[in-house]
Scaffold this active site. Structure first.
Site, PDB file in Angstrom:
ATOM      1  N   ASP A 102       0.993  -1.207  -0.099  1.00  0.00           N
ATOM      2  CA  ASP A 102      -0.121  -0.027   0.080  1.00  0.00           C
ATOM      3  C   ASP A 102       0.818   1.192  -0.063  1.00  0.00           C
ATOM      4  O   ASP A 102       2.171   1.147  -0.035  1.00  0.00           O
ATOM      5  CB  ASP A 102      -0.999  -0.084   1.140  1.00  0.00           C
ATOM      6  CG  ASP A 102      -0.263   0.038   2.490  1.00  0.00           C
ATOM      7  OD1 ASP A 102       0.693   0.675   2.430  1.00  0.00           O
ATOM      8  OD2 ASP A 102      -1.086  -0.663   3.494  1.00  0.00           O
ATOM      9  N   SER A 103       0.183   2.370   0.083  1.00  0.00           N
ATOM     10  CA  SER A 103       0.946   3.387  -0.160  1.00  0.00           C
ATOM     11  C   SER A 103       2.059   3.930   1.125  1.00  0.00           C
ATOM     12  O   SER A 103       3.101   4.374   0.709  1.00  0.00           O
ATOM     13  CB  SER A 103       0.267   4.827  -0.280  1.00  0.00           C
ATOM     14  OG  SER A 103      -0.752   4.914   0.777  1.00  0.00           O
TER      15      SER A 103
END
Lengths: 410, 78
Positions: free
Chosen positions: B36-37
């Site tokens: 994820d980011s």
């Protein structure tokens, strides 16, 4: 009126990593208190705690890689939630997920993560602060993680009321279901504050026991003359609460019912309970009123009983004021065996209260060698008692003068 | 496989918990490897640590595959 029942239980605590293992240890008078070995406590006045060995954390539920990105309190909460949700047999789908919520709190949340990142900031600078620092330490992120993992899109929140957190979480969830804002709530508390800052902070507040460092299993001794402060424990307790018809419709196993919830504030002192125990008394009275039971129908008090000088006696006198001093009223403290799990305490104790009803066994108060009271109430010293009870009251009181009580029964 | 590529791969395996065999040179961290980011921010921090360099934000944003990381680090690491 909507009734609220309990259909799932889960815990990890110093006596075991499931409900059944820890319950069996509890009723067999085992202590989960030991010397602190996770960090150097040579200069600490308190060198003991109820710790959970890392080998007890099931990596199939929370992998090593996931654990790196979340504080330990979230890991422990996810372990207990996994057991409770699987125990309940509930699986969310598109129809029911927005009516199913999460309310799991913590007293202090990611204290050790905050401590470590603070040191990194001082020593290595801003570039070394992990992007996971904030989401791993925020208290409501445990409720967030549980909602994501199990697709629970209903009410989502986290009470933070120190040592009353777990009880407030269950009571608030009970209220949410009763008021038709959800049909099912995953609720409870988690704590992991056995870390340098946690132990030193509570020691500085003169709250921790420091007189039994060489006999850890003797240290937590509610109502005993030699008690000298609480012993910190870590862990989590999670319950699945459900509206009665909702539970019946899916043939869920029902452990018992949450019948009443009371809460109050002392408006007295930041760490001491009020001298007359009025706050605890009013919380119990409010819970009893909502349950529509008479005081005579409460047969067992799962006490807050932290093993502190003033707190234990004040709670006992509040109980006597409401229920009378009588031999057929039982009262014991699970903290004598697992220590004080702070924000998780009330939740783990609610799990044990439901096991008390289910197994017709009341757990003991360990180390109660010389009671510091003439009360006629049976404080269940040393060994558990086999007796069938229908209604229990479970108490939690926290710093700041916050009090919560639950009436749990069948 | 170059030394740099091997070191980058090791970091990706450690941080994203993916099997080494599944990482191809054009695998995207987010779309293909489950990051994820926030994972990508941590990956960049790990690259900086391993290669003793500082990766500015605008350059970090362009590192989306293993190949991107290897190319950048080959040109900029000490």
């Amino acid at each position: 009126m909507r009734r609220v029942v309990v259909t799932g239980l889960g815990t990890i605590n110093p006596l075991g990593n499931t409900v059944d293992t820890s319950w069996n240890s509890l009723i067999n008078s085992k202590s989960g208190i030991s010397k602190i070995t996770q960090f150097d406590v040579e200069n600490y006045p308190c060198k003991i705690a109820g710790s959970i060995d890392n080998s007890k954390i099931n990596e199939e539920i929370v992998s090593q890689r996931e654990q790196r990105k979340i504080d330990r309190f979230i890991t422990l909460g996810l372990i207990a939630a996994s057991e409770a949700i699987s125990d309940s047999g509930f699986v969310s789908d598109n129809d029911n997920s927005s009516r199913s919520g999460v309310m799991v709190g913590s007293g202090i949340g990611g204290l050790d993560t905050i401590y470590k990142n603070s040191s990194i900031l001082d020593d290595q600078g801003i570039k070394k602060i992990s992007p996971f620092f904030i989401p791993s330490s925020l208290i409501n992120l445990l409720s967030g993680h549980i909602s994501i993992k199990y697709n629970l899109r209903g009410p989502n929140s986290s009470p933070v009321t120190a040592c009353a957190t777990g009880t407030h979480a269950i009571g608030d969830s009970f209220t949410i279901i009763k008021n038709d804002k959800a049909d099912l709530m995953v609720c409870g508390g988690a704590e992991a504050a056995i870390c340098p800052l946690g132990i030193s902070g509570f020691s500085a507040a003169r709250a921790l026991c420091s007189t039994f460092n060489n006999q850890p299993e003797k240290s937590s001794r509610p109502w005993d003359k030699d008690r000298s402060g609480f012993v910190m424990g870590e862990g989590a307790g999670i319950l699945v609460l459900e509206e009665f018809e909702h539970a019946k419709k899916r043939n869920a196993n029902i452990y018992g019912e949450i019948k009443g919830y009371g809460m109050s504030g002392d408006a007295f002192h930041i760490t001491k309970p009020s001298d007359d125990g009025n706050g605890g008394y009013r919380a119990m009275k409010m819970a009893l009123k909502e349950s529509q039971l008479n005081s005579d129908q409460i047969e067992y008090v799962n006490a807050h009983g932290t093993s502190t000088q003033v707190g234990d006696i004040i709670e006992l006198s509040a109980v006597e004021k409401l229920f009378g001093s009588k031999k057929n009223l039982f009262m014991s403290s699970n903290k004598s065996a697992i220590g004080h799990l702070l924000g998780a305490a009330g939740a783990v104790e609610a799990v044990f209260s439901l096991k008390s009803i289910q197994t017709k066994t009341l757990p003991p108060t360990l180390n109660l060698d010389n009671p510091d009271t003439n009360s006629k109430i049976n404080l269940i010293p040393h060994e558990s008692i086999s007796v069938s009870v229908r209604n229990i009251i479970s108490n939690s009181f926290g710093f700041g003068g916050t009090n919560a009580s639950l009436v749990i029964g069948i | 496989m170059s030394d740099i590529e091997e070191r980058v791969k090791k970091i990706v395996v450690e941080h994203l918990g993916v099997e080494e065999a599944k990482i191809k040179s054009d695998s995207k961290f987010i779309d293909d490897l489950g990051a994820d980011s926030l994972d990508t921010v941590e990956l960049v921090m790990a690259f900086e640590e391993e290669f003793g360099c500082e990766i500015p934000d605008d350059a970090a944003e362009k590192i989306v595959t293993l190949k991107d990381a290897v190319t950048y680090l080959s040109a900029n690491s000490n």
